[in-house]
Design an enzyme around this catalytic site. Structure first.
Site, PDB file in Angstrom:
ATOM      1  N   LYS A 177      34.102  48.270  44.906  1.00 29.28           N
ATOM      2  CA  LYS A 177      32.741  48.888  44.387  1.00 29.28           C
ATOM      3  C   LYS A 177      31.495  48.132  45.036  1.00 29.28           C
ATOM      4  O   LYS A 177      30.837  49.013  45.164  1.00 29.28           O
ATOM      5  CB  LYS A 177      32.725  48.433  42.655  1.00 29.28           C
ATOM      6  CG  LYS A 177      31.497  48.701  41.920  1.00 29.28           C
ATOM      7  CD  LYS A 177      31.447  48.377  40.640  1.00 29.28           C
ATOM      8  CE  LYS A 177      30.210  48.503  39.943  1.00 29.28           C
ATOM      9  NZ  LYS A 177      30.103  48.455  38.297  1.00 29.28           N
TER      10      LYS A 177
ATOM     11  N   GLU B 223      38.801  39.824  50.614  1.00 26.86           N
ATOM     12  CA  GLU B 223      39.922  40.094  50.570  1.00 26.86           C
ATOM     13  C   GLU B 223      40.260  41.546  51.263  1.00 26.86           C
ATOM     14  O   GLU B 223      40.928  41.942  51.959  1.00 26.86           O
ATOM     15  CB  GLU B 223      41.159  39.968  49.366  1.00 26.86           C
ATOM     16  CG  GLU B 223      41.131  38.414  48.861  1.00 26.86           C
ATOM     17  CD  GLU B 223      39.951  38.440  47.822  1.00 26.86           C
ATOM     18  OE1 GLU B 223      38.962  38.829  47.955  1.00 26.86           O
ATOM     19  OE2 GLU B 223      40.549  37.830  46.813  1.00 26.86           O
TER      20      GLU B 223
ATOM     21  N   GLY C 240      34.459  47.456  37.403  1.00 30.73           N
ATOM     22  CA  GLY C 240      35.443  47.492  38.084  1.00 30.73           C
ATOM     23  C   GLY C 240      36.802  47.643  37.619  1.00 30.73           C
ATOM     24  O   GLY C 240      37.678  48.321  37.763  1.00 30.73           O
ATOM     25  N   ARG C 241      37.072  46.673  36.519  1.00 31.10           N
ATOM     26  CA  ARG C 241      38.451  46.654  35.662  1.00 31.10           C
ATOM     27  C   ARG C 241      38.443  48.023  34.984  1.00 31.10           C
ATOM     28  O   ARG C 241      39.553  47.941  34.326  1.00 31.10           O
ATOM     29  CB  ARG C 241      38.518  45.459  35.032  1.00 31.10           C
ATOM     30  CG  ARG C 241      37.253  44.873  33.958  1.00 31.10           C
ATOM     31  CD  ARG C 241      37.301  43.623  33.496  1.00 31.10           C
ATOM     32  NE  ARG C 241      36.368  43.004  32.773  1.00 31.10           N
ATOM     33  CZ  ARG C 241      35.388  42.581  33.380  1.00 31.10           C
ATOM     34  NH1 ARG C 241      35.340  42.432  34.670  1.00 31.10           N
ATOM     35  NH2 ARG C 241      34.200  42.086  32.655  1.00 31.10           N
TER      36      ARG C 241
ATOM     37  N   GLU D 169      39.343  38.689  32.003  1.00 30.89           N
ATOM     38  CA  GLU D 169      38.060  38.743  32.881  1.00 30.89           C
ATOM     39  C   GLU D 169      36.900  39.286  32.080  1.00 30.89           C
ATOM     40  O   GLU D 169      35.577  38.922  32.232  1.00 30.89           O
ATOM     41  CB  GLU D 169      38.256  39.603  33.928  1.00 30.89           C
ATOM     42  CG  GLU D 169      37.146  39.630  35.115  1.00 30.89           C
ATOM     43  CD  GLU D 169      37.423  40.028  36.542  1.00 30.89           C
ATOM     44  OE1 GLU D 169      37.039  41.335  36.719  1.00 30.89           O
ATOM     45  OE2 GLU D 169      37.897  39.316  37.339  1.00 30.89           O
TER      46      GLU D 169
ATOM     47  N   HIS E  62      65.424  35.850  29.514  1.00 31.91           N
ATOM     48  CA  HIS E  62      66.234  34.840  30.293  1.00 31.91           C
ATOM     49  C   HIS E  62      65.141  33.955  31.079  1.00 31.91           C
ATOM     50  O   HIS E  62      65.323  33.540  32.061  1.00 31.91           O
ATOM     51  CB  HIS E  62      66.850  35.868  31.269  1.00 31.91           C
ATOM     52  CG  HIS E  62      67.785  37.030  30.757  1.00 31.91           C
ATOM     53  ND1 HIS E  62      69.021  36.337  29.993  1.00 31.91           N
ATOM     54  CD2 HIS E  62      67.580  38.011  30.103  1.00 31.91           C
ATOM     55  CE1 HIS E  62      69.675  37.395  29.254  1.00 31.91           C
ATOM     56  NE2 HIS E  62      68.754  38.491  29.361  1.00 31.91           N
TER      57      HIS E  62
ATOM     58  N   LYS F 117      34.837  31.977  45.103  1.00 32.81           N
ATOM     59  CA  LYS F 117      34.280  32.804  46.336  1.00 32.81           C
ATOM     60  C   LYS F 117      33.394  31.869  47.224  1.00 32.81           C
ATOM     61  O   LYS F 117      33.630  31.823  48.269  1.00 32.81           O
ATOM     62  CB  LYS F 117      33.551  34.246  45.713  1.00 32.81           C
ATOM     63  CG  LYS F 117      34.440  34.843  45.411  1.00 32.81           C
ATOM     64  CD  LYS F 117      33.495  36.319  44.856  1.00 32.81           C
ATOM     65  CE  LYS F 117      34.492  37.438  44.292  1.00 32.81           C
ATOM     66  NZ  LYS F 117      33.431  38.582  43.858  1.00 32.81           N
TER      67      LYS F 117
END
Ligand code: F6P
Length: 535
Positions: free
Chosen positions: A197, A203, A258-259, A344, A375, A498
């Protein structure tokens, strides 16, 4: 939130177990609800009828109704960024879009049409690569909301893949993640989609640069990037500067967080995998849950009930965790997706108005697919000192011919919710062990029980049911944020990390000017890296 404190005091006096609540023979039926093809059984929650009524009345007295209509009508509820929150509009019919956005709906329609055309042209082999070949693979580069929704939907709906295209997602900046993808790809037949966005995420940009160099080494011309790369971003200029053909840049709008962006052109990799029709069904299933959320009375409203029960567990019973356990291999990525959606959005301690708040907010979410979790961490769930509320998610219909496996899967899911609720008292264990030599084990075999859970059941894993499931949790998080008086749509908390990472990076480049900006510990760690990189 004072009334929640009052409810907490009263609940502690009640001191009733969940099991005893089932003396009310109608409970199982009355504490279940169906909406948009999804069944929610919340009868194993530790709340009685009066308490639930009190919780609903508390919500009704809040301004929740106003906040719900405010979101859908485009109020700037993301107040710290002065933005509307309108991802919902992207899955609504055009008539609804026009009601809210008027003429600017044109850009939404054009973008949706462009997504559809790209899918058709790629899948029909009309959109060729730089060397004139049809595409065999799609590599989507993005992280966070530009990744998680796609990850869940692609793995959940892999049975609905309608073309031979293989869609790959690259999120982490780790070279291992890159090599793992590039070794499977042929530069001549790979379509790359950079999803960001902001088009500033460290990254994503580094990964995109690495992949760009990989492609240029093989195809030798920047025209290959022009031909084989698309971008989805709100930062058109930066995407163009990276070298993306302006005609291949699909817009994102600032009113789509974004999410919550998979409903936008961010969903292109999913549409390429499952086809336009299934992508449309995905959005239709989502829209059905929107309609339910907007129109159902609070006490029959699935997202509101899920939200209020989460608030009950978090703020009245003071349980800090929430386990998300999809008993479906196809939903294995769902817990990680919800970590972003929930933590978030509501992992905050300042109200939307800027006041420090004194109540708990987002729960700490973890989970993995069942039965694997049995498990791994179910021991803790059954016998630790903590009670961890749990959401079980199942598909009633299996997607394969392995009927017995599916029954074992469902039986384990239902049994776990039962065991978390009933536990096993020392008396029961003693009775069981009475005739054996293991009576000394009795205290070790007690299960605490009284752990609340929801069971969310889809008829089957399908585009529409996954769309509805996504939106159920989107709106649960919205309701909790509204009641906790938060802004669920910004994420200032990610900024410091960041900033510090760029300072640490400059230290790694032996730029000592930043060394007084980090602790001795971090300096030691940087030096350990520098030492190791000399070997
Ligand atoms: O995690 C922080 C965040 O800003 C998320 O909100 C977002 O989904 C992700 O980073 C990626 O951001 P972008 O899509 O701008 O690359």
């Amino acid at each position: 939130m004072d009334s929640l404190e009052q409810m907490s005091k009263e609940q502690q006096q009640r001191n009733q177990s969940i099991v005893e609540l089932f003396d009310d023979s109608a409970r199982a039926d009355d504490f279940s609800i169906k909406a948009a093809g999804v069944l929610l059984d919340y009868s194993k929650q530790n709340i009685n009828r009066g308490e639930l009524k009190g919780l609903l009345n508390w919500a009704k007295k809040s301004n929740l109704t106003t906040k719900i209509s405010g979101m859908f009508s485009g109020d700037k509820i993301n107040n710290t960024e002065q933005r509307s929150v309108l991802h919902t509009i992207l899955r609504a019919p055009i008539s609804v879009q026009k009601e809210v956005l008027g003429d600017s709906t044109i850009e939404i329609e054009n973008t949706a049409q462009k997504v559809s055309s790209i899918v058709d042209n790629v899948c029909q082999g009309k959109y060729k690569s730089y060397v004139g070949k049809s595409f065999t693979d799609v590599l989507a580069i993005g992280i966070g909301g530009s990744y998680y929704g796609l990850k869940v939907a692609l793995s959940a709906l892999s049975r609905y893949n309608s073309s031979s295209l293989k869609v790959h997602l690259l999120a982490n900046v780790d070279g291992d993640a890159i090599e793992n993808k590039l070794e499977k790809l042929d530069a001549e037949t790979t379509l790359v989609i950079v999803i960001s966005k902001t088009f500033t995420t460290q990254e994503t940009l580094l990964n995109a640069q690495v992949v760009k160099e990989w492609m240029l080494q093989r195809l030798k011309s920047p025209k290959a990037i022009y031909q084989q790369w698309l971008a989805v971003s709100s930062n058109i200029e930066k995407a163009k500067k990276f070298g993306i053909n302006p005609n291949n840049i699909l817009p994102m709008w600032d009113w789509v967080g974004g999410r919550f962006s998979i409903w936008s052109a961010v969903g292109l990799p999913l549409a390429l995998a499952i086809g336009n029709d299934n992508f449309r069904l995905f959005k239709e299933g989502a829209y059905q849950m929107d309609l339910h959320f907007q129109h159902a009375d609070f006490d029959e409203n699935m997202p509101i009930l899920l939200a209020l029960l989460g608030i009950w567990n978090r703020n009245v019973l003071n349980y800090p965790g929430l386990a998300i356990l999809p008993y479906a291999h196809s939903l294995r990525a769902f817990p990680a997706y919800l970590q972003q959606i929930d933590m978030e959005s509501n992992g905050k301690s300042v109200s939307s108005g800027g006041q420090k708040i004194s109540w708990a907010t987002a729960p700490i979410i973890f989970g993995q697919e069942g039965t694997n979790g049995q498990h791994a961490f179910m021991q803790l769930m059954h016998q630790s000192t903590d009670i961890i509320p749990t959401d079980f998610i199942v598909s009633l219909q299996g997607a394969t011919s392995y009927k017995e496996n599916h029954e074992v899967l469902l039986a384990n899911c239902f049994a776990q919710s039962e065991a978390l609720m009933t536990g096993k008292s020392v008396m029961e264990v003693v009775t069981e062990l009475a005739s054996s030599d293991d009576i000394a084990l009795a205290p070790h075999k007690e299960m605490k029980g009284n752990t609340p859970s929801n069971t969310i059941a889809l008829e089957s894993v399908s585009p529409s049911s996954i769309g509805a499931l996504f939106v159920l949790y989107e709106h649960k998080v919205f309701v909790q944020g509204a009641l906790w008086q938060l802004n669920s749509f910004d994420q200032w908390g990610v900024e410091l990390g960041k900033k510090l990472s760029s300072q640490v990076l400059s230290l790694m480049d032996n730029n000592q000017s930043d060394k007084d900006k980090v602790s001795a510990s971090t300096l030691n760690l940087v030096n350990a890296y520098l030492e190791s990189s000399k070997q």
